[in-house]
Design a protein around this motif. Structure first.
Motif, mmCIF file in Angstrom:
data_model
loop_
_atom_site.group_PDB
_atom_site.id
_atom_site.type_symbol
_atom_site.label_atom_id
_atom_site.label_comp_id
_atom_site.label_asym_id
_atom_site.label_seq_id
_atom_site.Cartn_x
_atom_site.Cartn_y
_atom_site.Cartn_z
ATOM 1 N N LEU A 1 0.823 -1.204 0.000
ATOM 2 C CA LEU A 1 0.000 0.000 0.000
ATOM 3 C C LEU A 1 0.864 1.264 0.000
ATOM 4 C CD1 LEU A 1 -2.854 -0.884 2.535
ATOM 5 C CD2 LEU A 1 -2.797 -1.177 0.049
ATOM 6 N N ASP A 2 0.372 2.286 -0.674
ATOM 7 C CA ASP A 2 1.058 3.576 -0.745
ATOM 8 C C ASP A 2 0.498 4.486 0.346
ATOM 9 O OD1 ASP A 2 2.262 5.962 -1.347
ATOM 10 O OD2 ASP A 2 1.243 6.245 -3.275
ATOM 11 N N TYR A 3 1.332 4.800 1.323
ATOM 12 C CA TYR A 3 0.902 5.650 2.432
ATOM 13 C C TYR A 3 1.429 7.074 2.310
ATOM 14 C CZ TYR A 3 -0.437 1.296 4.790
ATOM 15 O OH TYR A 3 -1.016 0.096 5.121
ATOM 16 N N SER A 4 1.903 7.459 1.135
ATOM 17 C CA SER A 4 2.519 8.778 0.975
ATOM 18 C C SER A 4 1.546 9.918 1.243
ATOM 19 C CB SER A 4 3.120 8.917 -0.422
ATOM 20 O OG SER A 4 2.119 8.782 -1.425
ATOM 21 N N ASP A 5 0.239 9.678 1.023
ATOM 22 C CA ASP A 5 -0.762 10.722 1.253
ATOM 23 C C ASP A 5 -1.651 10.397 2.452
ATOM 24 O OD1 ASP A 5 -1.877 8.560 0.005
ATOM 25 O OD2 ASP A 5 -2.967 9.694 -1.518
ATOM 26 N N LEU A 6 -1.112 9.632 3.392
ATOM 27 C CA LEU A 6 -1.862 9.261 4.592
ATOM 28 C C LEU A 6 -2.097 10.487 5.468
ATOM 29 C CD1 LEU A 6 -2.896 6.665 6.176
ATOM 30 C CD2 LEU A 6 -0.749 6.839 7.460
ATOM 31 N N PRO A 7 -3.350 10.802 5.817
ATOM 32 C CA PRO A 7 -3.604 11.952 6.689
ATOM 33 C C PRO A 7 -2.992 11.744 8.076
ATOM 34 C CG PRO A 7 -5.634 11.196 5.640
ATOM 35 C CD PRO A 7 -4.594 10.153 5.379
ATOM 36 N N ALA A 8 -2.641 12.845 8.711
ATOM 37 C CA ALA A 8 -2.132 12.768 10.078
ATOM 38 C C ALA A 8 -3.252 12.336 11.016
ATOM 39 C CB ALA A 8 -1.581 14.125 10.505
ATOM 40 N N LEU A 9 -2.871 11.783 12.152
ATOM 41 C CA LEU A 9 -3.848 11.371 13.146
ATOM 42 C C LEU A 9 -4.469 12.576 13.840
ATOM 43 C CD1 LEU A 9 -1.994 8.374 14.834
ATOM 44 C CD2 LEU A 9 -4.108 8.225 13.501
ATOM 45 N N ASP A 10 -5.773 12.535 14.015
ATOM 46 C CA ASP A 10 -6.491 13.434 14.911
ATOM 47 C C ASP A 10 -6.871 12.641 16.152
ATOM 48 O OD1 ASP A 10 -6.543 15.848 13.412
ATOM 49 O OD2 ASP A 10 -8.071 14.983 12.101
ATOM 50 N N HIS A 11 -7.330 13.343 17.188
ATOM 51 C CA HIS A 11 -7.721 12.665 18.414
ATOM 52 C C HIS A 11 -9.011 13.266 18.966
ATOM 53 C CE1 HIS A 11 -3.434 11.664 18.127
ATOM 54 N NE2 HIS A 11 -3.726 10.590 18.843
ATOM 55 N N TYR A 12 -9.782 12.433 19.646
ATOM 56 C CA TYR A 12 -10.957 12.906 20.382
ATOM 57 C C TYR A 12 -10.877 12.343 21.796
ATOM 58 C CZ TYR A 12 -13.120 8.254 19.950
ATOM 59 O OH TYR A 12 -13.385 6.910 20.035
ATOM 60 N N GLN A 13 -11.565 12.983 22.706
ATOM 61 C CA GLN A 13 -11.522 12.554 24.103
ATOM 62 C C GLN A 13 -12.698 11.653 24.427
ATOM 63 O OE1 GLN A 13 -10.185 15.283 27.237
ATOM 64 N NE2 GLN A 13 -12.034 14.764 28.383
ATOM 65 N N ALA A 14 -12.391 10.442 24.898
ATOM 66 C CA ALA A 14 -13.428 9.510 25.333
ATOM 67 C C ALA A 14 -13.867 9.860 26.756
ATOM 68 C CB ALA A 14 -12.907 8.080 25.268
ATOM 69 N N ARG A 15 -14.927 9.229 27.211
ATOM 70 C CA ARG A 15 -15.502 9.578 28.509
ATOM 71 C C ARG A 15 -14.584 9.278 29.689
ATOM 72 N NH1 ARG A 15 -20.833 6.216 28.055
ATOM 73 N NH2 ARG A 15 -20.568 7.077 25.950
ATOM 74 N N ASP A 16 -13.591 8.392 29.485
ATOM 75 C CA ASP A 16 -12.650 8.118 30.574
ATOM 76 C C ASP A 16 -11.448 9.049 30.533
ATOM 77 O OD1 ASP A 16 -11.377 7.124 28.313
ATOM 78 O OD2 ASP A 16 -10.559 5.366 29.344
ATOM 79 N N GLY A 17 -11.465 10.029 29.621
ATOM 80 C CA GLY A 17 -10.371 10.985 29.506
ATOM 81 C C GLY A 17 -9.300 10.593 28.510
ATOM 82 N N SER A 18 -9.368 9.370 27.967
ATOM 83 C CA SER A 18 -8.362 8.918 27.006
ATOM 84 C C SER A 18 -8.486 9.690 25.699
ATOM 85 C CB SER A 18 -8.529 7.424 26.716
ATOM 86 O OG SER A 18 -8.312 6.651 27.871
ATOM 87 N N GLN A 19 -7.336 9.931 25.060
ATOM 88 C CA GLN A 19 -7.298 10.534 23.738
ATOM 89 C C GLN A 19 -7.197 9.409 22.711
ATOM 90 O OE1 GLN A 19 -7.511 13.941 22.929
ATOM 91 N NE2 GLN A 19 -8.072 14.135 25.095
ATOM 92 N N LEU A 20 -8.254 9.211 21.932
ATOM 93 C CA LEU A 20 -8.310 8.126 20.961
ATOM 94 C C LEU A 20 -8.135 8.684 19.552
ATOM 95 C CD1 LEU A 20 -11.242 6.044 22.466
ATOM 96 C CD2 LEU A 20 -8.788 5.902 22.960
ATOM 97 N N ALA A 21 -7.493 7.898 18.681
ATOM 98 C CA ALA A 21 -7.029 8.395 17.393
ATOM 99 C C ALA A 21 -7.961 8.017 16.239
ATOM 100 C CB ALA A 21 -5.625 7.860 17.108
ATOM 101 N N TYR A 22 -7.952 8.885 15.229
ATOM 102 C CA TYR A 22 -8.662 8.618 13.981
ATOM 103 C C TYR A 22 -8.022 9.452 12.875
ATOM 104 C CZ TYR A 22 -11.040 13.145 14.551
ATOM 105 O OH TYR A 22 -11.315 14.473 14.687
#
Length: 328
Positions: free
Chosen positions: A44-65
């Motif tokens: 797979l070609d990942y040259s144009d892979l977007p950077a990770l963003d994060h959101y906060q879950a209810r336990d305070g963890s920062q989860l990635a997407y």
């Protein structure tokens, strides 16, 4: 009476010893690398892979997407698609599919499900049911454009099915299942998931029995390992704890999950799937009396479903069929 009490004590000690031995020594061994799963992702070609963003879950963890904005010339789009990866993987594995969705005018969001990628310690979660909480938190935090479709691949497809048959099914307007894992008891199951998994049966059964007694202290122990190539062991998630293995799939009573589906749901799989017996998907849903259209793509294997151009085209077309009625 003393003899009977002694016998009961001995039986109890034997059972306790067997349980302890199963917990300590009954874990999963490492299966041989499965080329049909590992090799397609290496190209797979990942040259144009977007950077990770994060959101906060209810336990305070920062989860990635990763967010793939719709490639449109105005503010209109076909809505949004949330993508769930397969077992041991992360959002990168769905890069070709997410790109195809964006090019077709969908806002695509590829998640690193908790226990994978950049979302917490790999291979474990805190409690069974946490992944449902995380998904709801993602929708609340990011607020994707509607209509909203949940598209899950393999284990992610099984988890999408879990959501579709739950009280949270209205989080999404549509569900698209891509060769979903349904159950080791379903006719779609192949032994060892076609060579992809090795389950530590003694440990798995022991922890399940303890959970029936309300004891979850051992749920963090690994119960399944995946047939990853050696160079992928450090990049992906090589094993699942009992909690993660139980949560990233449909409920144990998969028939009840199927029967509870109340949102539009479709299924696509490759006819040459080497992990699951795709020829049995239609039978599974028919037995559950659920009208879920099943499309089998000729010449497509398990991983090919999310990387082969013909398969991506079919997935986009199926999703557009979902959206079309909403536009009328």
């Amino acid at each position: 009476m003393k003899i009977a009490a002694g016998v009961i004590l001995v039986i109890g000690l034997v059972l306790t010893s067997a349980l302890v031995m199963a917990l300590i020594f009954g874990g999963p061994s490492q299966p041989p690398a499965m080329a049909g799963i590992n090799e397609p992702f290496k190209n797979l070609d990942y040259s144009d892979l977007p950077a990770l963003d994060h959101y906060q879950a209810r336990d305070g963890s920062q989860l990635a997407y990763r967010h793939y904005p719709a490639a449109t010339n105005d503010d209109a789009s076909n809505g949004s698609v949330v993508l769930l990866h397969g077992s041991s993987a992360d959002s990168r594995s769905l890069h070709p599919l997410a790109m195809a969705y964006a090019e077709a005018g969908f806002n695509a969001y590829a998640l690193d499900v908790r226990g994978h990628g950049d979302s917490g310690p790999r291979g474990d979660i805190t409690y069974i049911g946490q992944l449902e909480d995380d998904l709801e938190d993602f929708v609340d935090a990011v607020n994707p454009d509607t209509p909203l479709t949940l598209t899950g691949f393999s284990a992610g497809g099984g988890f999408a099915l879990r959501i579709a048959g739950s009280e949270r099914s209205d989080l999404f307007a549509h569900y698209l299942l891509l060769s979903p894992f349904i159950s080791q008891e379903a006719p779609t199951h192949r032994p060892g998931t076609g060579g992809w998994t090795n389950v530590g049966i003694p440990r798995y059964i022991s922890i399940a029995l303890l959970n029936q007694l309300g004891i979850s202290a051992f749920n963090h122990l690994p119960v399944v390992r995946f047939a990853l190539a050696e160079d992928a062991q450090s990049l992906l998630t090589p094993a699942y704890s009992f909690s993660l293995a139980q949560n990233y799939r449909p409920q144990a009573d998969y028939r009840a999950t199927l029967q509870a589906i109340d949102q539009p749901t479709r299924l696509i799989a490759g006819r040459d799937d080497q992990v699951l017996d795709s020829t049995q998907f239609e039978t599974v849903f028919q037995h559950a009396s659920r009208d879920v259209p099943v499309t089998l793509l000729p010449g497509i294997g398990h991983v090919g479903l999310v990387v082969a151009p013909d398969a991506l085209e079919a997935i986009i077309a199926e999703t557009q069929e979902f959206v079309a009625p909403d536009e009328q």
